[in-house]
Design an enzyme around this catalytic site. Structure first.
Site, PDB file in Angstrom:
ATOM      1  N   ALA A   1       0.842  -1.222   0.000  1.00 46.29           N
ATOM      2  CA  ALA A   1       0.000   0.000   0.000  1.00 46.29           C
ATOM      3  C   ALA A   1       0.866   1.256   0.000  1.00 46.29           C
ATOM      4  CB  ALA A   1      -0.904   0.001   1.231  1.00 46.29           C
TER       5      ALA A   1
ATOM      6  N   CYS B   1      12.717   3.947   2.168  1.00 45.83           N
ATOM      7  CA  CYS B   1      12.874   5.381   1.911  1.00 45.83           C
ATOM      8  C   CYS B   1      13.573   5.991   3.122  1.00 45.83           C
ATOM      9  CB  CYS B   1      11.542   6.044   1.589  1.00 45.83           C
ATOM     10  SG  CYS B   1      10.302   5.805   2.846  1.00 45.83           S
TER      11      CYS B   1
HETATM   12  N1  SAM Z   1       5.257  -0.225  -1.676  1.00 48.66           N
HETATM   13  C1  SAM Z   1       4.388   0.893  -1.363  1.00 48.66           C
HETATM   14  C2  SAM Z   1       4.282   1.780  -2.592  1.00 48.66           C
HETATM   15  O1  SAM Z   1       5.178   1.751  -3.432  1.00 48.66           O
HETATM   16  O2  SAM Z   1       3.275   2.487  -2.722  1.00 48.66           O
HETATM   17  C3  SAM Z   1       4.852   1.642  -0.130  1.00 48.66           C
HETATM   18  C4  SAM Z   1       5.058   0.761   1.044  1.00 48.66           C
HETATM   19  S1  SAM Z   1       5.391   1.584   2.546  1.00 48.66           S
HETATM   20  C5  SAM Z   1       7.019   2.055   2.333  1.00 48.66           C
HETATM   21  C6  SAM Z   1       5.497   0.254   3.675  1.00 48.66           C
HETATM   22  C7  SAM Z   1       4.208  -0.498   3.919  1.00 48.66           C
HETATM   23  O3  SAM Z   1       4.471  -1.534   4.874  1.00 48.66           O
HETATM   24  C8  SAM Z   1       3.097   0.352   4.503  1.00 48.66           C
HETATM   25  O4  SAM Z   1       1.949   0.258   3.694  1.00 48.66           O
HETATM   26  C9  SAM Z   1       2.840  -0.258   5.871  1.00 48.66           C
HETATM   27  O5  SAM Z   1       1.484  -0.249   6.231  1.00 48.66           O
HETATM   28  C10 SAM Z   1       3.347  -1.674   5.719  1.00 48.66           C
HETATM   29  N2  SAM Z   1       3.744  -2.291   7.010  1.00 48.66           N
HETATM   30  C11 SAM Z   1       3.787  -1.718   8.231  1.00 48.66           C
HETATM   31  N3  SAM Z   1       4.171  -2.618   9.154  1.00 48.66           N
HETATM   32  C12 SAM Z   1       4.374  -3.778   8.516  1.00 48.66           C
HETATM   33  C13 SAM Z   1       4.777  -5.070   8.929  1.00 48.66           C
HETATM   34  N4  SAM Z   1       5.070  -5.345  10.190  1.00 48.66           N
HETATM   35  N5  SAM Z   1       4.863  -6.027   7.984  1.00 48.66           N
HETATM   36  C14 SAM Z   1       4.600  -5.765   6.689  1.00 48.66           C
HETATM   37  N6  SAM Z   1       4.226  -4.554   6.238  1.00 48.66           N
HETATM   38  C15 SAM Z   1       4.114  -3.575   7.136  1.00 48.66           C
END
Ligand code: SAM
Length: 455
Positions: free
Chosen positions: A109, A228
């Site tokens: 997301a 990031c």
């Molecule tokens: N890939 C996305 C994009 O290009 O639009 C952005 C991803 S963002 C950097 C990281 C995502 O990891 C967030 O949507 C967050 O909700 C999710 N996240 C948070 N905690 C997590 C966990 N413990 N395991 C997996 N994903 C997690």
């Protein structure tokens, strides 16, 4: 902007880091960029310059109000930070087998990398876009529906759920949750909440996520890891940990020097990766690396598919492009989805383990002698070209997207796809003397329309 002193101290150890250039760049504004949908036209944006590392990526001269552009809602482009589009260069160099791949985008997301991956995949490949946080999975689903690919399925699972899928994926992308320093120019909250303690916590979480999904990557499969964050603990440090923990080989393609990207090698294990420093590369802070899994791994095979659902075929086939074959699955009580025949076995296997938000293309449900079409079908690349449609102007399209009643002259009874610049936006049902707007409630534009658009 005051960059935290501990972060600058950390970065001084990174070869290629130029502190003056970096701090200077943090006093300037970030660029706005978009990635155009390769299968659609009608975006109508004024593009200022191409993003050098991405075929469909462009910088814009100024930032329009995307919410008030119907072409955005029709999936003509995705608003994405330019550095992130470097995924394409990594993909094209590291993923040389582009046959029928199974790809997992684990932290997907809101959908930047997933929409990009969906456009890069070929043939009978399958992309699972996963997001663990439920409300973020809803946004992901919306963006993926808008992008329109049937071979993209959206799930909402914890990374550890994937460990049961032994050796199943050819490629796993982890765009990890991180301390976010790369986005300081766009997100002052990331700056205000930055701390060394959080960097350490993020690095621990990143390792746990990799441990959880590692069994699901097949032998010779590829892991693409990105953050990031500028912090070495989350970037080079993570690569060193990965190479010390698992049998992996570094994949580090050449990059043209004029792109301003900084190639790095992790200090202990010499693993290659790339850093984007604002001021050097035209984009925000970003880190990305690819590795190949070398250890032997068992491979879970998809389950053989059982009898197809044929009772709805006559109703739905006219709604689908006839250039491809489809298989139909019951996705909920009396609702159906189309998937590629090549993915039937995958569906049977994955549905036992994963919580689907969208498997394939939602088609809708039978309703008496009628068919209640799913919203996703209006935005699908696999929708039949001859579904009756109504082309709206910008003002009407925005009213439709606000879920208001629209005045249209054509009133022959039946379902119509609403289009803007030939981009599907949703459905209306014409009743003879009025139309019903079938845009899902949570998709509607909440913003007030400016006077000139509101008419
Ligand atoms: N890939 C996305 C994009 O290009 O639009 C952005 C991803 S963002 C950097 C990281 C995502 O990891 C967030 O949507 C967050 O909700 C999710 N996240 C948070 N905690 C997590 C966990 N413990 N395991 C997996 N994903 C997690």
């Amino acid at each position: 902007m005051k960059i935290p002193a501990q972060l600058l101290e950390d970065l001084r150890r990174v070869p290629g880091f130029n502190e003056d250039e970096f701090t200077e760049a943090h006093s300037t504004a970030a660029d706005t960029s978009v990635r155009l949908h390769p299968g659609r036209v009608g975006g109508g944006l004024t593009l200022a310059a191409p993003v050098p590392w991405c075929g469909n990526g462009y910088y814009l001269g100024e930032r329009p109000v995307f919410t008030l552009d119907p072409a955005y809602h029709g999936g003509a482009y995705y608003v994405q930070e330019a550095s992130s589009m470097f995924l394409e260069h990594i993909w094209k160099n590291a993923v040389t087998d582009n046959g029928a791949l199974r790809v997992l985008d684990l932290c997907a997301a809101p959908g930047g990398k997933s929409t990009h991956l969906a456009s890069l995949l070929q043939g009978d490949s399958l992309l699972i876009s996963n997001e663990v946080i439920r409300n973020r999975a809803t946004i992901l689903e919306e963006n993926m529906v808008r992008w329109g690919y049937t071979n993209n399925w959206v799930t909402c699972n914890d990374p550890r759920d994937f460990s049961k899928l032994t050796g199943y994926f050819d490629v796993i992308v982890i765009d990890a949750p991180c301390s976010g320093s790369g986005l300081f120019r766009k997100d002052t909250h990331a700056l205000d909440t930055w701390s060394e303690e959080n960097v350490t916590l993020c690095a621990l979480r990143q390792k746990r996520i990799i441990d959880d999904i590692w069994p699901a990557l097949k032998q010779d499969g590829i892991l693409i890891y990105a953050t990031c964050s500028f912090s070495t603990q989350e970037d080079e440090g993570l690569l060193d940990w990965l190479a010390a923990t698992y049998e992996v080989e570094s994949l580090a393609p050449q990059v043209p020097a004029e792109w301003g990207i900084t190639p790095i090698y992790s200090p202990e294990k010499n693993m290659g990766g790339y850093r984007f420093f604002p001021g050097k590369a035209r984009g925000e802070g970003f880190f990305i690396a690819a590795v190949q899994k070398k250890a032997e791994a068992d491979e879970l095979k998809p389950i053989k598919f059982k009898p197809a659902i044929s009772k709805i075929k006559d109703l739905v086939l006219p709604l689908l492009t006839n250039s491809r074959a489809f298989q139909f699955i019951a996705s909920a009580a009396d609702a159906y989805n189309a998937i590629a025949p090549a993915h039937e076995g995958d569906y049977l296997l994955l549905q036992k383990i994963l919580y689907f938000r969208k498997a394939g293309l939602p088609l809708g449900a039978p309703a008496h002698k009628d068919w209640l079409p799913a919203h996703a079908l209006a935005l699908s690349l696999d929708a039949a070209a001859d579904i009756p449609a109504i082309e709206l102007n910008k003002e009407q399209a925005l009213r439709f997207l606000k879920r208001e009643d629209i005045n249209i002259e054509e009133m022959a009874k039946g379902w119509r796809v609403i289009k803007f610049n030939n981009l599907g936006l949703g459905w209306v049902k014409c009743l003879g003397n009025r139309t019903n707007n079938y845009l899902p409630k949570h998709w509607r534009i909440r913003m007030e329309l400016p006077d000139n658009d509101a008419g």
